[in-house]
Design an enzyme around this catalytic site. Structure first.
Site, short mmCIF file in Angstrom:
data_model
loop_
_atom_site.label_atom_id
_atom_site.label_comp_id
_atom_site.label_asym_id
_atom_site.label_seq_id
_atom_site.Cartn_x
_atom_site.Cartn_y
_atom_site.Cartn_z
N ASP A 1 -6.39 -6.98 3.99
CA ASP A 1 -7.47 -6.28 3.55
C ASP A 1 -8.53 -7.55 2.88
OD1 ASP A 1 -9.00 -4.33 2.27
OD2 ASP A 1 -7.66 -4.70 0.27
N LYS B 1 2.89 -15.48 2.91
CA LYS B 1 3.39 -16.13 1.63
C LYS B 1 4.94 -16.56 1.68
CE LYS B 1 1.99 -18.00 -2.21
NZ LYS B 1 1.20 -19.23 -2.20
N ASP C 1 -12.14 -8.85 4.74
CA ASP C 1 -13.37 -8.92 4.06
C ASP C 1 -13.91 -10.25 3.90
OD1 ASP C 1 -13.35 -6.24 3.05
OD2 ASP C 1 -13.94 -6.67 1.16
N TYR D 1 0.88 -1.17 0.21
CA TYR D 1 -0.08 0.02 -0.14
C TYR D 1 0.80 1.17 0.10
CZ TYR D 1 -4.52 -1.85 0.83
OH TYR D 1 -5.72 -2.63 0.71
C1 IPM Z 1 -10.53 -1.11 3.74
C2 IPM Z 1 -10.75 -0.60 2.63
C3 IPM Z 1 -9.70 0.36 2.09
C4 IPM Z 1 -8.53 -0.33 2.31
C5 IPM Z 1 -9.77 1.27 0.88
C6 IPM Z 1 -11.02 1.88 0.84
C7 IPM Z 1 -8.63 2.03 0.78
O1 IPM Z 1 -10.69 -1.69 1.59
O2 IPM Z 1 -10.51 -0.15 4.78
O3 IPM Z 1 -10.21 -2.41 3.87
O4 IPM Z 1 -8.14 -1.18 1.33
O5 IPM Z 1 -7.59 -0.44 3.16
MG MG Z 2 -10.83 -3.63 2.25
#
Ligand code: IPM
Ligand code: MG
Length: 356
Positions: A246, A190, A250, A140
């Site tokens: 990330d 990884k 999710d 990032y």
């Molecule tokens: C999260 C989101 C963010 C990230 C985006 C919106 C920049 O997906 O907080 O997980 O990738 O960190």
């Molecule tokens: Mg995210």
């Protein structure tokens, strides 16, 4: 307690408004005073000032004890210069505030078992895990990065880079969290392919010497993605780097059936921390009183618990009110089921307030 409030874009404003009603009520009930101040971030900041993270926002955040965020982004800003996309605001404030640790708990409310996507025999074993995601390093933020022409064609590149101090401090957060929970930490990397992961694993093992009471395991990220849906009950705390975290967070949230339910905390060495729902700005339902405010309301609970040593009761009261509201059958569209009381964003918050 001074709280900087950043509603952001899309459903951000609606859900934050409801969370603030809950905060007010908690203050009244427990005799605590919360001072709130609003700041711009994301698309609304671009519209007002031309940049997704105005200096004034950074200043207001730094002058507060905690930050509450709604969500950023939306189709309106999708074609904008990438260097000022709304998401840049979020990445920028994480970096400015030194919020290197992102805590994303994913647990299944018994009331929402039906909403879970997994097979009933898997769900029956329960889901109660915490993803500890590194938040200010890796691909990032790594340099060099960019898109350029080499040998007549475009190449794009980012750099997944970690210094050992960055790995050590997030590993510590992982171990400390595991110590307070069921004592199991799974470090996801990884290391069979990436050098950066080999260092990650080495440093995590070094840190583990200080936590003999925590049971450490390692898992490759592809396997972890699979294990999360195959048997999530095996996980207590997962610690991992930014991009893997990330993706896995999710996944961990959606298997509980309810991305609209889950709060998160981003914390650094000191104050303030930043608290936000895991979900995004959901532009498709913005302004229609359809959004689920519970993730933001639960983020307020996390905010109180992490920001102050003596607000555990206030946090627990919010969580209990949410649970009771679910038990009474109130559901927003994202978690609806047959026979439920289908409500909008405001009415869901009304029910939580009544239960408080
Ligand atoms: C999260 C989101 C963010 C990230 C985006 C919106 C920049 O997906 O907080 O997980 O990738 O960190
Ligand atoms: Mg995210």
């Amino acid at each position: 307690m001074k709280i900087c409030v950043m509603p952001g874009d899309g459903i951000g404003r609606e859900i934050v408004a409801q969370a603030l009603r809950v905060l007010d009520k908690v203050g009244a009930k427990f005799g605590k005073k919360f001072e709130t101040e609003e700041a711009l971030i994301g698309g609304c900041a671009i519209d007002a000032t031309g940049v997704p993270l105005p200096d004034e926002t950074v200043r207001l955040c730094k002058a507060s004890d905690a930050v509450l965020l709604g969500a950023v982004g939306g189709p309106k800003w999708d074609t904008i210069d990438p260097s000022i996309r709304p998401e840049r605001g979020l990445l920028g404030i994480r970096k400015e505030l030194g919020l290197f640790a992102n805590l994303r708990p994913a647990s299944l409310f018994p009331e929402l078992q039906h909403a879970c996507f997994l097979r009933p025999d898997i769900v029956a074993k329960g889901i109660d895990l915490l993803v500890v995601r590194e938040l200010t390093g890796g691909a990032y933020f790594g340099t060099p990065k960019g898109i350029e022409v080499r040998d007549g064609e475009r190449v794009g590149f980012n750099n997944m880079i970690y210094s050992e101090h960055e790995i050590r401090r997030i590993a510590k957060v992982g171990f400390e969290a595991a110590r307070k929970r069921r004592g199991q930490l799974c470090s996801v990397d990884k290391a069979n392919v990436l050098d950066v992961s080999r260092l990650w694993r080495e440093v995590v093992i070094e840190v583990s010497k200080d936590f003999p009471d925590v049971d450490l395991s390692h898992m490759y990220v592809d396997n972890a993605a699979m294990q999360l849906v195959r048997d999530p009950s095996q996980f207590d705390v997962i610690v991992t780097e930014n991009l893997f975290g990330d993706i896995l967070s999710d996944e961990a949230s959606v298997i509980t059936g309810s991305i609209g339910m889950l709060p998160s905390a981003s914390v650094g060495a000191g104050k303030p921390g930043l608290f936000e729902p895991i979900h995004g700005s959901a532009p498709d339902i913005a302004g229609q009183n359809k959004a689920n405010p519970l993730a933001t309301i639960l983020s307020v609970a996390m905010l109180l618990r992490y920001t102050s040593d003596d607000m555990a009761d206030e946090a627990a009261a919010i969580e209990a009110a949410v649970q009771k509201t679910l038990a009474q059958g109130y559901r927003t569209g994202d978690i609806r089921e047959d026979g439920c009381k289908l409500v909008g964003c405001v009415e869901m918050a009304d029910a939580v307030l009544a239960n408080l």
